[in-house]
Motif scaffolding. Structure first.
Motif, PDB file in Angstrom:
ATOM      1  N   UNK A 187       1.093  -1.445  -0.237  1.00  0.00           N
ATOM      2  CA  UNK A 187      -0.220  -0.423  -0.411  1.00  0.00           C
ATOM      3  C   UNK A 187       0.776   1.559   0.214  1.00  0.00           C
ATOM      4  N   UNK A 188       1.155   1.233  -1.041  1.00  0.00           N
ATOM      5  CA  UNK A 188       2.117   2.855  -1.446  1.00  0.00           C
ATOM      6  C   UNK A 188       1.239   3.743  -1.538  1.00  0.00           C
ATOM      7  N   UNK A 189       2.227   4.531  -0.469  1.00  0.00           N
ATOM      8  CA  UNK A 189       1.158   6.362   0.139  1.00  0.00           C
ATOM      9  C   UNK A 189       2.121   7.410  -1.061  1.00  0.00           C
ATOM     10  N   UNK A 190       0.777   7.799  -1.634  1.00  0.00           N
ATOM     11  CA  UNK A 190       1.704   8.739  -1.877  1.00  0.00           C
ATOM     12  C   UNK A 190       1.070  10.015  -1.485  1.00  0.00           C
ATOM     13  N   UNK A 191      -0.023   9.949  -0.272  1.00  0.00           N
ATOM     14  CA  UNK A 191       0.060  11.237   0.069  1.00  0.00           C
ATOM     15  C   UNK A 191       0.789  12.464   0.658  1.00  0.00           C
ATOM     16  N   UNK A 192      -0.425  13.463   1.010  1.00  0.00           N
ATOM     17  CA  UNK A 192       0.202  15.212   0.906  1.00  0.00           C
ATOM     18  C   UNK A 192       0.397  15.028   2.632  1.00  0.00           C
ATOM     19  N   UNK A 193      -0.644  14.031   3.235  1.00  0.00           N
ATOM     20  CA  UNK A 193      -0.429  13.806   5.080  1.00  0.00           C
ATOM     21  C   UNK A 193       0.327  12.603   5.272  1.00  0.00           C
ATOM     22  N   UNK A 194       0.598  12.612   6.732  1.00  0.00           N
ATOM     23  CA  UNK A 194       1.092  11.436   7.384  1.00  0.00           C
ATOM     24  C   UNK A 194       0.977  11.543   8.826  1.00  0.00           C
ATOM     25  N   UNK A 212     -17.139  14.524   8.457  1.00  0.00           N
ATOM     26  CA  UNK A 212     -17.033  15.388   7.233  1.00  0.00           C
ATOM     27  C   UNK A 212     -15.870  15.382   6.558  1.00  0.00           C
ATOM     28  N   UNK A 213     -15.708  15.907   5.626  1.00  0.00           N
ATOM     29  CA  UNK A 213     -14.965  15.597   4.566  1.00  0.00           C
ATOM     30  C   UNK A 213     -13.906  17.101   4.187  1.00  0.00           C
ATOM     31  N   UNK A 214     -12.756  16.180   4.624  1.00  0.00           N
ATOM     32  CA  UNK A 214     -11.581  18.179   3.995  1.00  0.00           C
ATOM     33  C   UNK A 214     -10.654  17.814   2.870  1.00  0.00           C
ATOM     34  N   UNK A 215     -10.564  18.283   2.531  1.00  0.00           N
ATOM     35  CA  UNK A 215      -9.471  18.123   0.748  1.00  0.00           C
ATOM     36  C   UNK A 215      -8.222  18.651   1.170  1.00  0.00           C
ATOM     37  N   UNK A 216      -7.506  18.071   1.627  1.00  0.00           N
ATOM     38  CA  UNK A 216      -5.461  19.055   1.253  1.00  0.00           C
ATOM     39  C   UNK A 216      -4.627  18.298  -0.104  1.00  0.00           C
ATOM     40  N   UNK A 217      -4.784  18.956  -0.452  1.00  0.00           N
ATOM     41  CA  UNK A 217      -3.757  18.711  -2.105  1.00  0.00           C
ATOM     42  C   UNK A 217      -4.760  18.014  -3.007  1.00  0.00           C
ATOM     43  N   UNK A 218      -5.981  18.297  -2.818  1.00  0.00           N
ATOM     44  CA  UNK A 218      -6.770  17.131  -3.346  1.00  0.00           C
ATOM     45  C   UNK A 218      -7.599  16.198  -2.579  1.00  0.00           C
ATOM     46  N   UNK A 219      -6.496  15.502  -2.081  1.00  0.00           N
ATOM     47  CA  UNK A 219      -6.763  14.142  -0.961  1.00  0.00           C
ATOM     48  C   UNK A 219      -7.543  14.342  -0.077  1.00  0.00           C
ATOM     49  N   UNK A 220      -8.398  13.028   0.554  1.00  0.00           N
ATOM     50  CA  UNK A 220      -9.451  13.319   1.028  1.00  0.00           C
ATOM     51  C   UNK A 220      -9.251  12.695   2.412  1.00  0.00           C
ATOM     52  N   UNK A 242      -5.227   5.667  -0.549  1.00  0.00           N
ATOM     53  CA  UNK A 242      -6.294   7.052  -0.971  1.00  0.00           C
ATOM     54  C   UNK A 242      -7.123   7.991  -0.067  1.00  0.00           C
ATOM     55  N   UNK A 243      -7.000   7.421   0.879  1.00  0.00           N
ATOM     56  CA  UNK A 243      -7.880   8.224   1.372  1.00  0.00           C
ATOM     57  C   UNK A 243      -7.224   8.325   2.935  1.00  0.00           C
ATOM     58  N   UNK A 244      -8.016   9.533   3.964  1.00  0.00           N
ATOM     59  CA  UNK A 244      -6.676   9.578   5.564  1.00  0.00           C
ATOM     60  C   UNK A 244      -8.517   9.609   6.501  1.00  0.00           C
ATOM     61  N   UNK A 245      -8.190   9.556   8.205  1.00  0.00           N
ATOM     62  CA  UNK A 245      -8.687   9.798   8.819  1.00  0.00           C
ATOM     63  C   UNK A 245      -7.843  10.359  10.028  1.00  0.00           C
ATOM     64  N   UNK A 246      -9.176  11.570  10.041  1.00  0.00           N
ATOM     65  CA  UNK A 246      -8.318  12.372  11.405  1.00  0.00           C
ATOM     66  C   UNK A 246      -9.088  12.609  12.614  1.00  0.00           C
ATOM     67  N   UNK A 247      -8.681  13.397  13.759  1.00  0.00           N
ATOM     68  CA  UNK A 247      -9.556  13.401  14.964  1.00  0.00           C
ATOM     69  C   UNK A 247      -9.072  14.998  15.231  1.00  0.00           C
ATOM     70  N   UNK A 248     -10.760  15.502  15.206  1.00  0.00           N
ATOM     71  CA  UNK A 248     -10.178  16.817  16.161  1.00  0.00           C
ATOM     72  C   UNK A 248      -9.157  17.288  17.603  1.00  0.00           C
ATOM     73  N   UNK A 249      -8.790  18.200  17.408  1.00  0.00           N
ATOM     74  CA  UNK A 249      -7.498  18.357  19.035  1.00  0.00           C
ATOM     75  C   UNK A 249      -7.908  18.670  19.292  1.00  0.00           C
TER      76      UNK A 249
END
Length: 249
Positions: A187-194, A212-220, A242-249
């Motif tokens: 699963x190569x990660x090409x995402x702009x986030x880590x 909720x959906x946010x876009x970071x450089x086109x990435x979901x 192809x996507x990521x999950x995030x939590x509020x901080x």
């Protein structure tokens, strides 16, 4: 054990007993699918390319790279060049564009001095990894041989930052006396986030699960309990190809 695989290779028409290592890696980790594009680094005499070609089928593409000449294999394209040479890597990238899997069974010329051989093996493995980063699309896979030693952990760590996960595999077809292992990265990660990144994002849409959906450089990026139109501070906690999950901080 080794004689069994050697004899099987002869009987089943594989050019090298190492063909069974790749079969086992594929069975363990699911490296290939029909129609895939596969690059086989250090491919001579061609046993791995034979297996890859069988697995990807007629719609797939296999490019075999080696400094040594590789006798023609049905369904396999050969590219002659030295993997330690930048020019060879550029030719591969130019020819392939984007690959689904990169596999490397490259090994150094053995000196019998273990630490030296292990260091050279790690150098080749790292070159395969760096080449794979340029070739693999999102979700692509890598399998690379390396000799056990102090260089395995740092390479694995670097691979883990670029792929969804990495596992070490000792195929049954490796000789009992062998110190080789294979690092299989999925699963190569090409995402702009880590994972661990902290960001401020705008919620632009809502997913089917209500996230909720946010876009970071086109990435979901999916964020639970966030509504369209909100601006939220988040920490990324899971990255997929192809996507990521995030939590509020």
């Amino acid at each position: 054990m080794s004689d069994m695989y050697y004899n099987r290779a002869k009987q089943e028409g594989y050019r090298a007993r190492s063909a069974y290592k790749l079969k086992q890696l594929d069975e363990t980790a699911g490296l290939f699918g029909p129609g895939n594009t596969v690059v086989d680094l250090g491919a001579a005499p061609g046993g791995w390319s034979q297996v890859a070609s069988e697995r990807v089928g007629e719609q797939g593409t296999v490019i075999a790279v080696d400094l040594q000449r590789i006798e023609d294999i049905d369904g396999v394209e050969t590219l002659r060049g030295d993997m330690t040479d930048d020019d060879t890597r550029e030719r591969i990238i130019e020819r392939v564009g984007e690959a689904d899997a990169v596999v490397s069974d490259m090994a150094p010329n053995m000196t019998g001095e273990y630490h030296l051989d292990a260091a050279r093996s790690a150098h080749l493995a790292r070159m395969a990894f760096e080449t794979a980063l340029e070739l693999l699309g999102a979700g692509g896979d890598l399998a690379v041989k390396i000799f056990e030693g102090q260089d395995v952990a740092p390479l694995r760590e670097d691979m883990e930052s670029e792929f969804e996960y990495v596992r070490a595999v000792h195929p049954d077809a490796s000789r009992d006396s062998s110190s080789e292992l294979y690092l299989v990265a999925k699963g190569r990660l090409t995402a702009p986030v880590r994972e661990g990144d902290e960001l401020t994002v705008d919620i632009v849409d809502e997913g089917s699960e209500g996230d909720g959906i946010a876009k970071v450089e086109g990435f979901t990026v999916f964020i639970p309990d966030a509504a369209t139109g909100e601006e939220v501070d988040v920490r990324v906690d899971d990255v997929k190809p192809r996507f990521a999950f995030a939590e509020r901080r």
